[in-house]
Design a protein around this motif. Structure first.
Motif, PDB file in Angstrom:
ATOM      1  N   LYS A   1       0.848  -1.194   0.000  1.00  0.00           N
ATOM      2  CA  LYS A   1       0.000   0.000   0.000  1.00  0.00           C
ATOM      3  C   LYS A   1       0.882   1.242   0.000  1.00  0.00           C
ATOM      4  N   LEU A   2       0.620   2.145  -0.952  1.00  0.00           N
ATOM      5  CA  LEU A   2       1.352   3.408  -0.985  1.00  0.00           C
ATOM      6  C   LEU A   2       0.359   4.529  -0.733  1.00  0.00           C
ATOM      7  N   ILE A   3       0.717   5.466   0.157  1.00  0.00           N
ATOM      8  CA  ILE A   3      -0.157   6.600   0.446  1.00  0.00           C
ATOM      9  C   ILE A   3       0.601   7.898   0.185  1.00  0.00           C
ATOM     10  N   ASP A   4       0.159   8.625  -0.802  1.00  0.00           N
ATOM     11  CA  ASP A   4       0.738   9.937  -1.138  1.00  0.00           C
ATOM     12  C   ASP A   4       2.265   9.897  -1.237  1.00  0.00           C
ATOM     13  N   VAL A   5       2.767   8.908  -1.935  1.00  0.00           N
ATOM     14  CA  VAL A   5       4.216   8.747  -1.965  1.00  0.00           C
ATOM     15  C   VAL A   5       4.857   9.648  -3.015  1.00  0.00           C
ATOM     16  N   VAL A   6       5.863  10.409  -2.565  1.00  0.00           N
ATOM     17  CA  VAL A   6       6.694  11.219  -3.457  1.00  0.00           C
ATOM     18  C   VAL A   6       8.111  10.725  -3.301  1.00  0.00           C
TER      19      VAL A   6
END
Lengths: 290, 228
Positions: free
Chosen positions: B3-8
């Motif tokens: 799961k990726l959340i708002d990844v920069v």
């Protein structure tokens, strides 16, 4: 099982990278050989300077008319000084006998009483000679105090310089040896960075990766140190220990006790092993960061 | 599972590899990551194995927030994430058996487990007869099978594959895809970055398309896409 893995991995890698192993072992051997040479030189310098300094003494010449009491008091007082190791009273007669034994042709025409009685003071530390002499100067019954003056001071300076130089040399060589060994290990590790990368990717812990490399470094360093020790001890046995037969005056400088030789050997093995371990783990650090 | 959340993710020199990416891959899924070179595919995979850390945002793998995972736990994360690469990354001085066994030995598996599991997995990938060969004696496809075997021998929860067919001809690629498909059917989540249109179009699995670090398409049973 783990021990078995580490052991077989280490042996296998040393064999498969034979050239690197030889390079590492000979680098360690040569660096430690230099270090060992300087250590032996250091022992020689120390022997020589200690020998010289042991000969430094303060001579207190007593007045012809010094009373028994004055002499007694002076001797007691001097022997109480912390710097003083030993005081001997040399009577006029003893001085005369010594002198005529040393210089028979000059002694003709002299009598027992022509030479002054004196106190001969042995010091714990030759550096204190001037201070002790100053303190005794002018005490009742004292005619003159001699301690060799400038020559002693010069000698002490030379000794201090020699000791500093040998110490500095061994420190520099130790650092150089450490650098050389670490660099060789780094090259060996660099050649196998792919292997390390894969180990990391399949989830090997850092210690699991590190241990075989460190054992290899340790092994190479210890073998190198053993070679260096053999050469140093062999050289001593073949050459240095035989020199005094031809040049007896070298005996006090060259006749090493087995304790001294063991210390040098221990130092070489210790430095080698430590540097092998530290060098390999330091060199690994870069490759373990992923 | 992932799961990726708002990844920069920014690399040095203001290169933005991933730009505000949020997505989720559930257990047992087979996902293709597609997109041109430099779109962020490899960066995404490296975040999953924690070879890279995000500049901002959170990455969860197998329920764990990788941002708060201490360094010494990373090897244990990687034991749950098998990796396959375009260039195989096999050790040339080890045999097929040793290469696969290496993956088990370095995580401290006992010898008996290694002796049992390695031949099994090599049988599974179709190399049961070639245990004692060295990598340079194998074809590219066979080398990739060894690499898949090494990634899977530890039964990881997730298998990530970065262009696994990039160096292989189409026929060989099909064989590798069948293998990955079989692995997926055992319940392992498979995430594969690829350029290969034919493969994506024939498999009809979920497709995540990246462009300039952004997810521009997320399609179940997708195709490689139009216009690319």
């Amino acid at each position: 099982m783990r021990l078995k893995y580490f052991f077989s991995e280490t042996v296998q890698n040393l064999r498969r990278n034979l050239l690197m192993t030889i390079a590492a072992v000979s680098t360690v051997a040569i660096s430690l050989l230099l270090l060992g040479g300087v250590q032996v030189l250091g022992i020689m310098v120390n022997r020589m300077t200690t020998d010289w300094e042991a000969k430094v003494e303060v001579n207190v010449f007593l007045l012809q008319d010094a009373t028994e009491n004055e002499t007694q008091a002076l001797q007691t007082e001097v022997s109480k000084m912390t710097e003083v190791e030993d005081v001997t009273y040399v009577s006029s007669r003893e001085a005369f006998l010594e002198f005529s034994a040393d210089y028979p042709e000059l002694a003709t025409g002299l009598t027992d009483s022509d030479l002054p009685a004196s106190l001969r003071i042995k010091l714990a530390d030759a550096n204190e000679a001037e201070e002790v002499a100053d303190r005794i100067e002018g005490a009742p019954g004292v005619d003159e105090v001699r301690f060799g003056g400038d020559i002693i001071k010069r000698l002490l300076q030379v000794n201090a310089l020699l000791r500093t130089v040998t110490l500095a040399m061994s420190v520099i060589l130790m650092i150089a040896a450490a650098g050389l060994i670490a660099n060789t290990i780094r090259l060996a590790i660099y050649a196998r960075r792919d292997e390390i990368g894969i180990m990391k990717l399949v989830g090997a812990t850092n210690w699991f990766i590190r241990i075989p490399f460190m054992l290899e470094g340790l092994f190479a360093a210890l073998v190198g140190a053993a070679v260096a020790v053999v050469v140093v001890l062999g050289g001593n046995w073949l050459l240095l220990s035989r020199l005094p037969e031809a040049f007896p005056f070298l005996a006090p400088v060259l006749d090493f006790s087995s304790g001294e030789l063991l210390t040098v050997a221990g130092l070489l093995v210790g430095v080698g092993g430590l540097v092998g371990l530290a060098g390999s783990s330091l060199a690994l650090r870069r490759f373990l960061e992923v | 599972m992932i799961k990726l959340i708002d990844v920069v993710k920014d690399y040095k020199g203001d290169i933005r590899a991933l730009d505000n990416v949020s997505l989720e891959v559930t257990k047992g899924e087979f996902v293709f990551i597609v997109g041109p070179s430099g779109s962020g595919k490899s960066t995404f995979l490296k975040l999953v194995t924690k070879e890279e850390d995000p500049t901002s945002g959170d990455v969860f793998v197998a329920g764990k927030n990788l941002g708060s995972l201490p360094r010494w736990r990373v090897p244990y994360l990687r034991r749950n994430v098998g990796c396959v690469f375009q260039d195989f990354k096999l050790l040339p001085n080890k045999t097929v058996f040793e290469n696969v066994a290496f993956g088990l030995e370095v995580i401290g598996r006992p010898r008996s487990v290694v002796q049992r599991q390695v031949p099994q997995i090599l049988e599974l990938v179709g190399l049961g007869e070639k245990l004692d060969r060295f990598p340079d004696e194998l074809s590219g496809g066979e080398q990739q099978r060894v690499s898949v075997a090494r990634a899977f021998v530890n039964r990881p929860l997730i298998l990530v594959a970065d262009e696994p067919t990039g160096n292989l001809d189409p026929a060989t690629s099909v064989g590798i895809m069948r293998l990955l498909d079989r692995i997926n059917k055992t319940g392992t989540t498979v995430v594969m970055a690829t350029h290969d249109h034919a493969i994506v179009d024939s498999m009809r699995r979920r497709v995540l398309q990246l462009e300039h670090g952004k997810v521009v398409r997320d399609q179940s049973r997708g195709i490689y896409g139009v216009g690319t």
